[in-house]
Design a protein around this motif. Structure first.
Motif, PDB file in Angstrom:
ATOM      1  N   ASN A 189      15.796  10.635   4.704  1.00  0.00           N
ATOM      2  CA  ASN A 189      15.603   9.183   4.724  1.00  0.00           C
ATOM      3  C   ASN A 189      14.169   8.821   4.379  1.00  0.00           C
ATOM      4  O   ASN A 189      13.253   9.446   4.874  1.00  0.00           O
ATOM      5  N   GLY A 190      14.011   7.811   3.534  1.00  0.00           N
ATOM      6  CA  GLY A 190      12.661   7.372   3.205  1.00  0.00           C
ATOM      7  C   GLY A 190      12.009   8.204   2.122  1.00  0.00           C
ATOM      8  O   GLY A 190      10.833   8.012   1.806  1.00  0.00           O
ATOM      9  N   ALA A 191      12.762   9.137   1.522  1.00  0.00           N
ATOM     10  CA  ALA A 191      12.185   9.994   0.478  1.00  0.00           C
ATOM     11  C   ALA A 191      11.913   9.215  -0.807  1.00  0.00           C
ATOM     12  O   ALA A 191      11.135   9.648  -1.652  1.00  0.00           O
ATOM     13  N   GLY A 192      12.571   8.071  -0.948  1.00  0.00           N
ATOM     14  CA  GLY A 192      12.373   7.264  -2.154  1.00  0.00           C
ATOM     15  C   GLY A 192      13.563   7.298  -3.105  1.00  0.00           C
ATOM     16  O   GLY A 192      13.459   6.847  -4.249  1.00  0.00           O
ATOM     17  N   LYS A 193      14.702   7.774  -2.616  1.00  0.00           N
ATOM     18  CA  LYS A 193      15.873   7.909  -3.486  1.00  0.00           C
ATOM     19  C   LYS A 193      16.370   6.550  -3.974  1.00  0.00           C
ATOM     20  O   LYS A 193      16.622   6.354  -5.164  1.00  0.00           O
ATOM     21  N   SER A 194      16.508   5.596  -3.043  1.00  0.00           N
ATOM     22  CA  SER A 194      17.001   4.270  -3.442  1.00  0.00           C
ATOM     23  C   SER A 194      15.973   3.555  -4.310  1.00  0.00           C
ATOM     24  O   SER A 194      16.330   2.831  -5.246  1.00  0.00           O
ATOM     25  N   SER A 195      14.697   3.751  -4.001  1.00  0.00           N
ATOM     26  CA  SER A 195      13.647   3.142  -4.828  1.00  0.00           C
ATOM     27  C   SER A 195      13.723   3.681  -6.250  1.00  0.00           C
ATOM     28  O   SER A 195      13.509   2.937  -7.219  1.00  0.00           O
ATOM     29  N   LYS A 221       0.827  -1.221   0.000  1.00  0.00           N
ATOM     30  CA  LYS A 221       0.000   0.000   0.000  1.00  0.00           C
ATOM     31  C   LYS A 221       0.855   1.263   0.000  1.00  0.00           C
ATOM     32  O   LYS A 221       0.375   2.345  -0.296  1.00  0.00           O
ATOM     33  N   LEU A 222       2.136   1.090   0.393  1.00  0.00           N
ATOM     34  CA  LEU A 222       3.001   2.264   0.518  1.00  0.00           C
ATOM     35  C   LEU A 222       3.469   2.754  -0.855  1.00  0.00           C
ATOM     36  O   LEU A 222       4.002   1.980  -1.647  1.00  0.00           O
ATOM     37  N   THR A 223       3.267   4.026  -1.116  1.00  0.00           N
ATOM     38  CA  THR A 223       3.764   4.600  -2.358  1.00  0.00           C
ATOM     39  C   THR A 223       5.136   5.207  -2.093  1.00  0.00           C
ATOM     40  O   THR A 223       5.249   6.197  -1.373  1.00  0.00           O
ATOM     41  N   ALA A 224       6.170   4.587  -2.667  1.00  0.00           N
ATOM     42  CA  ALA A 224       7.535   5.068  -2.437  1.00  0.00           C
ATOM     43  C   ALA A 224       7.923   6.124  -3.461  1.00  0.00           C
ATOM     44  O   ALA A 224       8.696   7.026  -3.179  1.00  0.00           O
ATOM     45  N   LEU A 225       7.369   6.001  -4.673  1.00  0.00           N
ATOM     46  CA  LEU A 225       7.603   6.985  -5.736  1.00  0.00           C
ATOM     47  C   LEU A 225       6.274   7.319  -6.363  1.00  0.00           C
ATOM     48  O   LEU A 225       5.556   6.429  -6.808  1.00  0.00           O
TER      49      LEU A 225
HETATM   50  N1  LIG Z   1      11.650  -3.500  -0.052  1.00  0.00           N
HETATM   51  C1  LIG Z   1      10.803  -2.636   0.555  1.00  0.00           C
HETATM   52  N2  LIG Z   1       9.629  -3.091   1.034  1.00  0.00           N
HETATM   53  C2  LIG Z   1       8.767  -2.228   1.634  1.00  0.00           C
HETATM   54  N3  LIG Z   1       8.984  -0.929   1.794  1.00  0.00           N
HETATM   55  C3  LIG Z   1      10.141  -0.417   1.337  1.00  0.00           C
HETATM   56  C4  LIG Z   1      11.114  -1.248   0.695  1.00  0.00           C
HETATM   57  N4  LIG Z   1      12.175  -0.488   0.340  1.00  0.00           N
HETATM   58  C5  LIG Z   1      11.870   0.764   0.752  1.00  0.00           C
HETATM   59  N5  LIG Z   1      10.660   0.806   1.352  1.00  0.00           N
HETATM   60  C6  LIG Z   1      10.004   2.010   1.866  1.00  0.00           C
HETATM   61  O1  LIG Z   1       9.859   2.926   0.788  1.00  0.00           O
HETATM   62  C7  LIG Z   1      10.148   4.246   1.213  1.00  0.00           C
HETATM   63  C8  LIG Z   1      11.293   4.795   0.401  1.00  0.00           C
HETATM   64  O2  LIG Z   1      12.475   4.087   0.738  1.00  0.00           O
HETATM   65  P1  LIG Z   1      13.867   4.311   0.007  1.00  0.00           P
HETATM   66  O3  LIG Z   1      13.652   4.307  -1.448  1.00  0.00           O
HETATM   67  O4  LIG Z   1      14.832   3.356   0.551  1.00  0.00           O
HETATM   68  O5  LIG Z   1      14.219   5.792   0.489  1.00  0.00           O
HETATM   69  P2  LIG Z   1      15.623   6.525   0.632  1.00  0.00           P
HETATM   70  O6  LIG Z   1      16.637   5.797  -0.180  1.00  0.00           O
HETATM   71  O7  LIG Z   1      15.352   7.894   0.134  1.00  0.00           O
HETATM   72  O8  LIG Z   1      15.964   6.528   2.088  1.00  0.00           O
HETATM   73  C9  LIG Z   1      10.438   4.171   2.701  1.00  0.00           C
HETATM   74  O9  LIG Z   1       9.239   4.484   3.391  1.00  0.00           O
HETATM   75  C10 LIG Z   1      10.824   2.745   2.912  1.00  0.00           C
HETATM   76  O10 LIG Z   1      10.484   2.314   4.212  1.00  0.00           O
END
Ligand SMILES: Nc1ncnc2c1ncn2[C@@H]1O[C@H](COP(=O)(O)OP(=O)(O)O)[C@@H](O)[C@H]1O
Ligand SMILES: [Mg+2]
Lengths: 239, 302
Positions: free
Chosen positions: A38-44, A15-19
């Motif tokens: 942190n958690g902004a969605g950069k790695s996603s 349900k979580l929208t990361a991007l």
């Molecule tokens: N594999 C995953 N499963 C569920 N939630 C995730 C996963 N990876 C990241 N998230 C969530 O998605 C959001 C964005 O995470 P992420 O892209 O890692 O951000 P950042 O790199 O900016 O810190 C966060 O709320 C994180 O908890």
């Protein structure tokens, strides 16, 4: 034509929208920083580009070719390389083996040995320890190894996720010096996730500021440091 | 200690090591505990004989000259494993390790039933390479030729595999994938090639075990892979899941312990040898829950 293009890209984990429907383009040879809390969605975001994370919506293009829906190895083979968060060195493999993992796909096999020599030239410590297990390297050395390992695939576009994480400031300076030198030498396009916008401003380049899976600002990194846009991104509507 | 005991321990341990490697190779790249491995072994055994329900088997492939026979059976083992990956495990690649394990159980049951339908349920007498039982004098002992061949073959296979993993491109990719598959793929390593390669090797190792079992026992039994699969699985756990040297070492240790118990337990306790053996296994796991040779960074699961 832009090197990299994102169009309406969305990533969800359950349900979580990361991007949330991101769009932007990166020009050939550009250096783009992505910053945000942190958690902004950069790695996603990097994951969705590299194919490691499935996009829920939208598409990614490199050189006008659609990457979305392809396996990570196919995307890598098209000239995209990744230096991931936490480096993800193969700890049990030797330094040299780490460098060679990504070279199997190269058509210019003859150039692999030259590139290896170049890596050892620019990072003598990696050359000295080439037969040692990579897990025995220090954090800074592992970061250099992760960057070199990505370069050994001969990429045109390189994604780097938080290269400064867990490193002393002096080592971070060195990592960025190397990255910039390599970019100039190879005409690479670089996308770098960097938490510290001050650092990004010092290194120089374009910067995107993210919060809650959205882009909240886009401009010259040097112009950001002084602005309260940053405060806005980090503390947002809580103010 | 008699010299014969050393050969018993080495040959039994060697076979356990080869079987354990077959499990550890696939676990390494896919985190799948392939419980169908025992049925891969049984399948390779039955591939030697002509399908029929007769009590005495007629050799088919098993009647061919040894080099051809061995090549064919190894290819059949490898082919079966690759086919199983393509049809069963690839569609489930993103499933949880538990789902994968259950799927491997299901595949094992299906293979066993396929053998039952084709060959009947009764064990069959198979005389493969009957001359190999002849004793050969080695120093003070009389050792069956077969035992010497098994020990030599196991040593050659282990050396070949180590060389392959260390020196070839696919070997490097398999080791990288075993450490961090996602990262390997981000570097352009093809998941399908590495996983198919691991299955092919694992299937060929199952065929090696099959050949040794038939030559040793002279029997083809639909259930024959099950017991050795259990020992092999225990060896991979004792060795440390994901560690290939660990699987080999633990296989050898279990074989040696088994041979020693057989020799030194009082005769009235010998029927319960396996209870003692598994008691030792539990002791080892109590002392080192992560296994004897767990890879760096591996933690025991809670
Ligand atoms: N594999 C995953 N499963 C569920 N939630 C995730 C996963 N990876 C990241 N998230 C969530 O998605 C959001 C964005 O995470 P992420 O892209 O890692 O951000 P950042 O790199 O900016 O810190 C966060 O709320 C994180 O908890
Ligand atoms: Mg991150």
């Amino acid at each position: 034509m832009s090197k990299l293009g994102l169009f309406d890209l969305a990533v969800r984990y359950g349900k979580l929208t990361a991007l949330a429907n991101l769009s932007f383009t990166v020009a050939e040879g550009e250096r783009l920083f992505i910053s945000g809390p942190n958690g902004a969605g950069k790695s996603s975001l990097l994951g969705a580009i590299s194919g490691a994370v499935k996009a829920a919506h939208g598409r990614v293009e490199m050189d006008g070719e659609i990457l979305s829906g392809r396996a990570p190895e196919e995307i890598a083979r098209r000239g995209l390389s990744m230096v991931p968060e936490g480096r993800r060195i193969f700890a049990g493999l030797t330094v040299q083996e780490n460098l060679l993992v990504g070279t199997g796909q190269r058509r210019d096999r003859g150039a692999v040995a030259d590139d290896l020599a170049t890596v050892f030239d620019s990072f003598p410590i990696l050359g000295e320890r080439r037969h040692a297990p990579a897990g025995a390297l220090s954090g800074g050395q592992q970061q250099m190894l992760a960057i070199s390992r990505a370069l050994m695939t001969n990429p045109k576009l390189m994604l780097v996720d938080e290269p400064s994480l867990g490193l002393a400031p002096k080592i971070v300076d060195e990592v960025y010096e190397r990255l910039c030198a390599l970019q100039a030498l190879r005409g690479l396009t670089l996308v770098i996730v960097e938490q510290s916008s001050a650092r990004a401003a010092r290194v120089g380049g374009r910067m995107l500021l993210m919060r809650g899976g959205r882009i909240v600002a886009d401009g010259d990194a040097a112009g950001f440091a002084a602005q309260d846009l940053l405060t806005e991104a980090y503390f947002g509507d809580a103010a | 200690m008699s010299l014969q005991l050393v050969f018993d321990a080495l040959s039994l341990g060697g076979i356990y090591a080869i079987a354990a490697l077959g499990i550890a190779l696939i676990f390494g790249v896919m985190k799948l505990v392939n419980f169908a491995h025992g049925q891969f072994i049984a399948f390779a055994v039955f591939a030697l004989i002509v399908p029929s329900a007769n009590a005495v088997a007629t050799l088919g492939i098993g009647a061919l000259p040894a080099p051809l026979l061995i090549t064919l059976v190894l290819a059949i083992g490898a082919g079966l494993a690759v086919l199983a990956e393509r049809l069963v495990f690839r569609p489930l690649r993103d499933a949880s390790p538990v789902s994968l394990m259950v799927a491997s159980f299901a595949l094992g049951v299906m293979l066993q039933n396929l053998l039952l339908v084709t060959y009947g349920g009764r064990p069959k007498a198979v005389s493969l390479w009957a001359g190999l039982g002849a004793p050969v004098p080695v120093l003070t002992a009389q050792v069956p030729l077969l035992q010497l061949i098994v020990i030599g073959a196991v040593a050659a296979i282990l050396a070949g595999l180590a060389l392959m993993l260390k020196r070839t491109r696919i070997g490097l990719e398999m080791r990288a994938a075993a450490e961090d598959f996602g990262m390997a793929r981000l570097l352009g390593v093809k998941a399908n090639v590495v996983i198919s390669g691991a299955f092919a090797l694992s299937g060929a190792l199952a065929a090696v075990v099959a050949l040794v079992l038939v030559a040793q026992t002279g029997v083809a039994d639909v259930r024959m892979g099950g017991q050795i699969m259990l020992v092999a699985f225990i060896a991979t756990v004792v060795g440390g899941m994901g560690s290939l040297p660990g699987a080999v070492a633990a296989g050898l240790l279990i074989g040696a312990a088994s041979a020693l118990l057989q020799a030194f337990l009082p005769p009235e306790a010998r029927p319960f040898r396996d209870a003692f053996l598994y008691g030792l296994v539990i002791l080892v796991l109590l002392a080192r829950p992560q296994g004897l040779f767990a890879p760096a960074g591996a933690k025991p699961r809670v």
